[in-house]
Design a protein around this motif. Structure first.
Motif, PDB file in Angstrom:
ATOM      1  N   THR A  97      -1.188   5.692   1.672  1.00  0.00           N
ATOM      2  CA  THR A  97      -2.176   6.851   1.752  1.00  0.00           C
ATOM      3  C   THR A  97      -3.548   6.646   2.350  1.00  0.00           C
ATOM      4  O   THR A  97      -4.195   7.819   2.925  1.00  0.00           O
ATOM      5  CB  THR A  97      -3.313   7.174  -0.025  1.00  0.00           C
ATOM      6  N   ASP A  98      -4.586   5.968   2.286  1.00  0.00           N
ATOM      7  CA  ASP A  98      -5.262   4.955   2.809  1.00  0.00           C
ATOM      8  C   ASP A  98      -5.290   4.011   3.951  1.00  0.00           C
ATOM      9  O   ASP A  98      -6.617   4.111   4.025  1.00  0.00           O
ATOM     10  CB  ASP A  98      -7.065   5.162   1.834  1.00  0.00           C
ATOM     11  N   ARG A  99      -4.616   3.293   3.906  1.00  0.00           N
ATOM     12  CA  ARG A  99      -3.909   2.349   4.985  1.00  0.00           C
ATOM     13  C   ARG A  99      -2.365   2.527   4.767  1.00  0.00           C
ATOM     14  O   ARG A  99      -1.510   2.722   4.063  1.00  0.00           O
ATOM     15  CB  ARG A  99      -4.396   1.011   5.194  1.00  0.00           C
TER      16      ARG A  99
ATOM     17  N   ARG B 225       5.459   7.891  -2.080  1.00  0.00           N
ATOM     18  CA  ARG B 225       4.369   6.841  -0.996  1.00  0.00           C
ATOM     19  C   ARG B 225       4.123   7.959   0.465  1.00  0.00           C
ATOM     20  O   ARG B 225       5.099   9.263  -0.211  1.00  0.00           O
ATOM     21  CB  ARG B 225       4.654   5.988  -0.898  1.00  0.00           C
ATOM     22  N   ARG B 226       3.460   7.402   1.529  1.00  0.00           N
ATOM     23  CA  ARG B 226       3.401   8.197   3.017  1.00  0.00           C
ATOM     24  C   ARG B 226       4.909   7.294   3.915  1.00  0.00           C
ATOM     25  O   ARG B 226       4.207   6.586   3.621  1.00  0.00           O
ATOM     26  CB  ARG B 226       2.224   8.396   3.027  1.00  0.00           C
TER      27      ARG B 226
ATOM     28  N   HIS C 287       1.218  -0.989   0.004  1.00  0.00           N
ATOM     29  CA  HIS C 287      -0.071   0.311   0.133  1.00  0.00           C
ATOM     30  C   HIS C 287       0.525   1.158  -0.048  1.00  0.00           C
ATOM     31  O   HIS C 287       1.914   1.253   0.386  1.00  0.00           O
ATOM     32  CB  HIS C 287      -0.717   0.410   1.160  1.00  0.00           C
ATOM     33  N   ASP C 288       0.214   2.142  -0.594  1.00  0.00           N
ATOM     34  CA  ASP C 288       0.651   3.347  -0.956  1.00  0.00           C
ATOM     35  C   ASP C 288       0.809   4.522   0.582  1.00  0.00           C
ATOM     36  O   ASP C 288       2.043   5.533   0.616  1.00  0.00           O
ATOM     37  CB  ASP C 288       0.598   4.312  -1.491  1.00  0.00           C
TER      38      ASP C 288
ATOM     39  N   GLY D 204       2.673   9.922   7.676  1.00  0.00           N
ATOM     40  CA  GLY D 204       1.345  10.358   7.148  1.00  0.00           C
ATOM     41  C   GLY D 204       1.753  10.855   6.085  1.00  0.00           C
ATOM     42  O   GLY D 204       1.631  11.744   4.934  1.00  0.00           O
TER      43      GLY D 204
END
Ligand SMILES: NC(=O)c1ccc[n+]([C@@H]2O[C@H](COP(=O)([O-])OP(=O)(O)OC[C@H]3O[C@@H](n4cnc5c(N)ncnc54)[C@H](O)[C@@H]3O)[C@@H](O)[C@H]2O)c1
Length: 375
Positions: free
Chosen positions: A176-178, A227-228, A173-174, A232
């Motif tokens: 962003t949302d998780r 990516r984060r 996952h990048d 975050g």
């Protein structure tokens, strides 16, 4: 041989250090000790956890009866420490390994030993000059599926191997949302991240089951450019997230291996080994074999095509089995082939892959023609 081995364990607060090395391997091994071949009293293992966060180390050490310290320099200078283990970020590893070797410690490391081939070569040379024992994690070899493959190859069941296909990766996952499932440093070369040294260190020893890679042609890309991180914050990705590599092995076999953080795999860490008599399909969990040709007459099917037999295999103790072998190598001089020499071959393969990807042409992998050692 003294009746106690002291092991300094660095990187023990990380994912691999805490779960795979400390909890699954070193704590159970320390509870048993090492039984000498002559049946005398076991050699005790004393663990010293090394890190940067005192409160985390103290808590962790209390769960397993280990000592702890935040002073890496003092541990490396301590003549009472026999073995240094490093599961930290790979960019900080070579300097500590070098100091440990200079101080006469035997050294075991997570992979990769170093991000540059020249660094790996220098560390291997230093260990040889000092006559010290070295090891690097080859965990996939100790899983049930790959143990079964090693047995098939040793027995010649597949016949001469002509072609090999490998694939490993998953979707990271990048952030962003998780949260991402891998630490953000993995995606920043300047912080020790990489795709090629990270994953092709495994492919190096798996391919060596068949033959030594001598030439590569690589295609790499970075598909997710931003990516984060754990907090975050957005950061630019400075490593590849996919690599497709064609290889020629020293025995004439051909291979193609892909690794990716932008795929959703059907099976985990998979190697398919095609021999003149049979083909093996291997994952860490199991190994299946077929002699069927699967030609024109084979029906379309939703599952595996044709008849594949599962190859029996003992349970694997991945990290623990290799730790035990390394510690017995140190304590009782038992054989141990997974040394810094293997790390050097892996580092040279990775350098050749990076060179090939950079120029878009075949690249030779330097090295001698040592026979495969793992089968
Ligand atoms: N064998 C395998 O299958 C496998 C799988 C994943 C990772 N790894 C390897 O294990 C190693 C650790 O990876 P991880 O996923 O556990 O990472 P992680 O981020 O969870 O842990 C990294 C460790 O390094 C320490 N660290 C980070 N930066 C540091 C610095 N500047 N100075 C000192 N210490 C620092 C952290 O405190 C932590 O203990 C890497 O070499 C990685 O390639 C191996």
């Amino acid at each position: 041989m003294s009746r106690q081995l002291t092991i300094a364990v660095a990187g023990v607060t990380g994912r691999m250090g805490s779960a795979r090395h400390l909890r699954e391997a070193l704590v159970p091994l320390a509870a048993e000790g090492l039984r000498p071949p002559d049946g005398t009293e076991p050699v005790r293992l004393r663990l010293v956890l090394v890190g940067r966060d005192a409160s985390v180390l103290e808590r962790l050490a209390a769960t397993c009866g280990a000592g702890w310290t935040t002073d890496l320099d003092a541990v490396l200078a301590d003549p009472g420490v026999d073995v240094y283990f490093d599961a930290r970020r790979p960019d900080v590893r070579p300097a500590a390994v070098s100091v440990a070797l200079e101080a006469g410690k035997h050294v075991y490391v997570e992979k990769p030993l170093a991000l540059e081939a020249a660094e790996a070569e220098a560390l291997a040379k230093l260990s040889r000059e000092r006559g010290l024992r070295t090891g690097i994690v080859h965990d996939k070899l100790f899983t049930p599926g790959y143990i079964a493959l090693r047995r098939l190859l040793a027995a010649g069941t597949l016949g001469a191997v002509v072609d090999v296909r490998g694939a490993f990766g998953y979707w990271v996952h990048d952030g962003t949302d998780r949260p991402a499932q891998r630490p953000s440093w993995n995606f920043r070369r300047e912080a020790g991240g990489s795709l090629i040294p990270d994953l092709f260190t495994h492919w190096s020893y798996l391919l060596e089951l068949v033959g030594r890679p001598v030439a590569v042609a690589a295609l790499t890309a970075t598909h997710v450019a931003e990516r984060r991180d754990e907090r975050g914050n957005a950061y630019p990705v400075t490593v590849e997230d996919v690599a497709h590599v064609l290889l020629r092995l020293d025995n004439g076999a051909t291979a193609s291996v892909s690794s990716s953080w932008v795929e959703r795999p059907f099976t985990p860490f998979t190697l398919v080994v095609h021999g003149l008599r049979a083909t093996a399909h291997v994952t860490p969990a199991g190994c299946w074999i077929t002699e069927e040709a699967m030609g024109d007459g084979a029906p379309w099917s939703d599952g595996p095509v044709g008849v594949w037999r599962s190859v029996p295999s003992p349970p694997g103790y991945e990290f623990r089995a290799q730790w035990l072998a390394f510690l017995r190598h140190v304590a009782f001089d038992e054989p141990f082939p997974w040394t810094f020499a293997s790390a050097v071959r892996a580092a040279r393969l990775c350098a050749a892959i990076e060179a090939s990807a950079a120029v878009g042409a075949w690249s030779e992998v330097p090295g001698d023609s040592a026979p495969p050692i793992h089968a």
